[in-house]
Design a protein around this motif. Structure first.
Motif, PDB file in Angstrom:
ATOM      1  N   LYS A  44      47.306  43.178  39.340  1.00 55.18           N
ATOM      2  CA  LYS A  44      46.847  41.827  39.688  1.00 55.18           C
ATOM      3  C   LYS A  44      46.096  41.842  41.021  1.00 55.18           C
ATOM      4  O   LYS A  44      45.032  41.227  41.156  1.00 55.18           O
ATOM      5  CB  LYS A  44      48.046  40.873  39.765  1.00 55.18           C
ATOM      6  CG  LYS A  44      47.665  39.442  40.094  1.00 55.18           C
ATOM      7  CD  LYS A  44      48.869  38.532  40.034  1.00 55.18           C
ATOM      8  CE  LYS A  44      49.544  38.540  41.380  1.00 55.18           C
ATOM      9  NZ  LYS A  44      50.635  37.554  41.483  1.00 55.18           N
ATOM     10  N   GLU A  45      46.639  42.568  41.999  1.00 53.23           N
ATOM     11  CA  GLU A  45      45.983  42.659  43.306  1.00 53.23           C
ATOM     12  C   GLU A  45      44.633  43.370  43.194  1.00 53.23           C
ATOM     13  O   GLU A  45      43.664  42.977  43.848  1.00 53.23           O
ATOM     14  CB  GLU A  45      46.883  43.368  44.316  1.00 53.23           C
ATOM     15  CG  GLU A  45      48.129  42.583  44.687  1.00 53.23           C
ATOM     16  CD  GLU A  45      47.814  41.191  45.228  1.00 53.23           C
ATOM     17  OE1 GLU A  45      46.894  41.041  46.057  1.00 53.23           O
ATOM     18  OE2 GLU A  45      48.506  40.236  44.808  1.00 53.23           O
TER      19      GLU A  45
ATOM     20  N   LYS B  27      42.228  40.887  41.745  1.00 56.76           N
ATOM     21  CA  LYS B  27      41.846  39.903  42.762  1.00 56.76           C
ATOM     22  C   LYS B  27      40.792  40.490  43.700  1.00 56.76           C
ATOM     23  O   LYS B  27      39.815  39.819  44.050  1.00 56.76           O
ATOM     24  CB  LYS B  27      43.065  39.483  43.587  1.00 56.76           C
ATOM     25  CG  LYS B  27      43.912  38.409  42.978  1.00 56.76           C
ATOM     26  CD  LYS B  27      45.010  38.052  43.982  1.00 56.76           C
ATOM     27  CE  LYS B  27      45.938  37.012  43.476  1.00 56.76           C
ATOM     28  NZ  LYS B  27      47.016  36.711  44.443  1.00 56.76           N
ATOM     29  N   SER B  28      41.026  41.742  44.104  1.00 54.45           N
ATOM     30  CA  SER B  28      40.062  42.401  44.993  1.00 54.45           C
ATOM     31  C   SER B  28      38.702  42.542  44.314  1.00 54.45           C
ATOM     32  O   SER B  28      37.659  42.335  44.952  1.00 54.45           O
ATOM     33  CB  SER B  28      40.566  43.790  45.394  1.00 54.45           C
ATOM     34  OG  SER B  28      41.748  43.690  46.125  1.00 54.45           O
TER      35      SER B  28
END
Length: 164
Positions: A140-141, A144-145
């Protein structure tokens, strides 16, 4: 006696030492061993932050074991409170985690065993969840990035190619 214990919400304190607290001091087939002596406390003492311990000492000059009741050092309260997460019930694999935890051997009277099984199961679910969702949270991170990078790229010149 059972009615008195139930009506007054008394709980037996876990004990260490000999299982039986009384012996008729006979040998062979005539020997009788029983657990006659017990230590009962109310719910306030049972749930206190102090560790309660009953120790059955060695029977020497009597037919009863001496009983030592200890109120041990204050147990520091857990800083992190574990709570059941509703999402766990939607994941079929969590049933196996609960089953594995619940079926481990537990000592103590039924109320102590139940309390310990519930805490242990919650702990198992917590660590299982942490491991399972760690990879998902990392992904998920990363996404997002990537979205942020694409938004910054779009804001720079307004054009995003299919390769990016």
């Amino acid at each position: 006696m059972k009615s008195f214990i139930t009506c007054n919400y008394l709980h037996e304190v876990a004990c260490v030492g000999p299982k039986y607290t009384w012996c008729n001091n006979k040998r062979g087939a005539n020997r009788i061993l029983e657990k006659l002596d017990r230590c009962l406390v109310n719910a306030a003492a049972f749930n206190s932050s102090h560790k309660l311990l009953v120790k059955h000492l060695t029977r020497l000059a009597s037919n009863h074991c001496p009983i030592l009741f200890k109120l041990l050092n204050l147990i520091p309260p857990n800083k992190k409170v574990l709570k059941f997460e509703e999402v766990w019930s939607t994941i079929p694999v969590s049933v196996a985690v609960v089953y594995k935890s619940w079926n481990k051997k537990t000592n103590g009277d039924p109320s102590q065993a139940l309390n310990y099984k519930l805490r242990r199961t919650l702990r198992y679910l917590h660590f299982w969840s942490k491991a399972k969702f760690k990879a998902m949270n990392l992904h998920k991170e990363e996404l997002k990035s990537e979205v942020l990078r694409l938004q910054e790229l779009e804001a720079g010149d307004g054009v995003i190619s299919k390769e990016e």
